[in-house]
Enzyme design. Structure first.
Site, PDB file in Angstrom:
ATOM      1  N   GLU A 287     -18.902  17.919 -32.838  1.00 62.11           N
ATOM      2  CA  GLU A 287     -17.561  18.485 -32.654  1.00 62.11           C
ATOM      3  C   GLU A 287     -16.657  18.077 -33.809  1.00 62.11           C
ATOM      4  O   GLU A 287     -16.771  16.968 -34.338  1.00 62.11           O
ATOM      5  CB  GLU A 287     -16.993  17.975 -31.329  1.00 62.11           C
ATOM      6  CG  GLU A 287     -15.692  18.584 -30.909  1.00 62.11           C
ATOM      7  CD  GLU A 287     -15.341  18.227 -29.467  1.00 62.11           C
ATOM      8  OE1 GLU A 287     -14.167  18.420 -29.107  1.00 62.11           O
ATOM      9  OE2 GLU A 287     -16.226  17.756 -28.729  1.00 62.11           O
TER      10      GLU A 287
ATOM     11  N   GLU B  86      -6.108  18.553 -32.774  1.00 55.66           N
ATOM     12  CA  GLU B  86      -5.386  18.540 -31.501  1.00 55.66           C
ATOM     13  C   GLU B  86      -3.953  18.078 -31.745  1.00 55.66           C
ATOM     14  O   GLU B  86      -3.734  17.089 -32.452  1.00 55.66           O
ATOM     15  CB  GLU B  86      -6.079  17.609 -30.500  1.00 55.66           C
ATOM     16  CG  GLU B  86      -7.462  18.105 -30.088  1.00 55.66           C
ATOM     17  CD  GLU B  86      -8.263  17.070 -29.319  1.00 55.66           C
ATOM     18  OE1 GLU B  86      -8.874  17.451 -28.302  1.00 55.66           O
ATOM     19  OE2 GLU B  86      -8.290  15.899 -29.742  1.00 55.66           O
TER      20      GLU B  86
END
Length: 280
Positions: free
Chosen positions: A146, A150
């Protein structure tokens, strides 16, 4: 698969972002596709050739939302694409979550290159606006690769970066943006190569990982966006979400991916595109 989180560098189990996209899929021909598997998606209307919509399902206990297709607005009342978080029909119609929100993901998986989106994030304690790639080895969520961008609604002047390799994370960094990301659109990107991951904001390099903290991811992943509220053990990281009584939105103007084969190395600012079509 369920999207996961990192709290102040203390790892908690990553949750998958989408449950129905475990296998690698072949990218079909699309009017938005460029080069060797790259694309520019203007988000004017639903693109079922390239993307899938999460619907009628939920992630784990750290997520306070259930995903609903109706919470993706391809043209809302202001004419913009948005992911909408609300409490309509919840919890019964929201996969037993208190709130509903939207998640949009590519059907195909993408490897080395540049992932970028133009975003105006959602503001408010407990909220997370995201752009990331996700891969789970053989569908095993504990073996995820990943790469993350964010921005937490509790402080929209900070971007958090992170990466996971074969389930190993704890690589998060907090980047001071120098502006409030909820007030206007800005470009957020990461460039991924075998040697590094570089994160950019409005074309400016803001952070680099070279694998010194842990092996870099190698597996192609789906490109995803979502808006969610923290719950359970995520709350110390996201803050507690209290619904304001009206829908909350994160806005995305476009998403693009430029494959490694269409980029050149050697630029101190990162990879450079040869194709103007990606930049428009």
């Amino acid at each position: 698969m369920e999207k996961g989180i990192q709290i102040k560098r203390k790892p908690i189990k990553r949750l998958l972002a989408i449950s129905m996209l475990g296998a690698a899929l072949v990218l079909p021909n699309s009017v938005f596709a460029y080069g060797d598997g790259g694309f520019f998606e203007p988000l004017k209307k639903r693109n079922d050739n390239l993307f899938t919509v999460s619907d009628n399902r939920a992630n784990g206990d750290d997520f306070g939302v259930g995903w609903k297709a109706s919470n993706i607005e391809f043209k809302n009342e202001n004419g913009f694409f948005a992911l909408r978080l609300d409490d309509e029909g919840c919890p019964g119609g929201c996969s037993n979550k208190n709130y509903a929100s939207g998640e949009y993901a590519t059907k195909a998986q993408y490897g080395y290159g540049r992932v970028e989106a133009r975003i105006k994030v959602a503001k408010g304690d407990g909220l997370v606006t995201s752009l990331f790639t996700y891969y789970a080895k053989d569908g095993d969520t504990s073996k995820n690769d990943e790469i993350d961008i964010e921005i937490l609604g509790k402080d929209t002047t900070i971007m958090e970066t992170n990466y996971f390799t074969d389930g190993e994370g704890e690589h998060s960094e907090r980047i001071q943006l120098g502006f409030d990301a909820s007030l206007d659109y800005h470009n957020y990107a990461f460039e991924w190569s075998p040697a590094y991951i570089k994160w950019f904001v409005d074309g400016k390099l803001v952070h680099t990982e070279t694998g010194s903290k842990g092996k870099l991811p190698t597996n192609p992943g789906q490109i995803m966006i979502n808006l969610w509220s923290g719950a359970g053990s995520a709350v110390p990281w996201t803050g507690k979400f209290i619904y304001p009584g009206t829908p909350v939105r994160a806005y995305y103007n476009w998403i693009k991916y430029i494959p490694d084969s269409d980029l050149q190395y050697g630029n101190e600012k990162g990879l450079t595109s040869h194709h103007e079509s990606y930049l428009n």
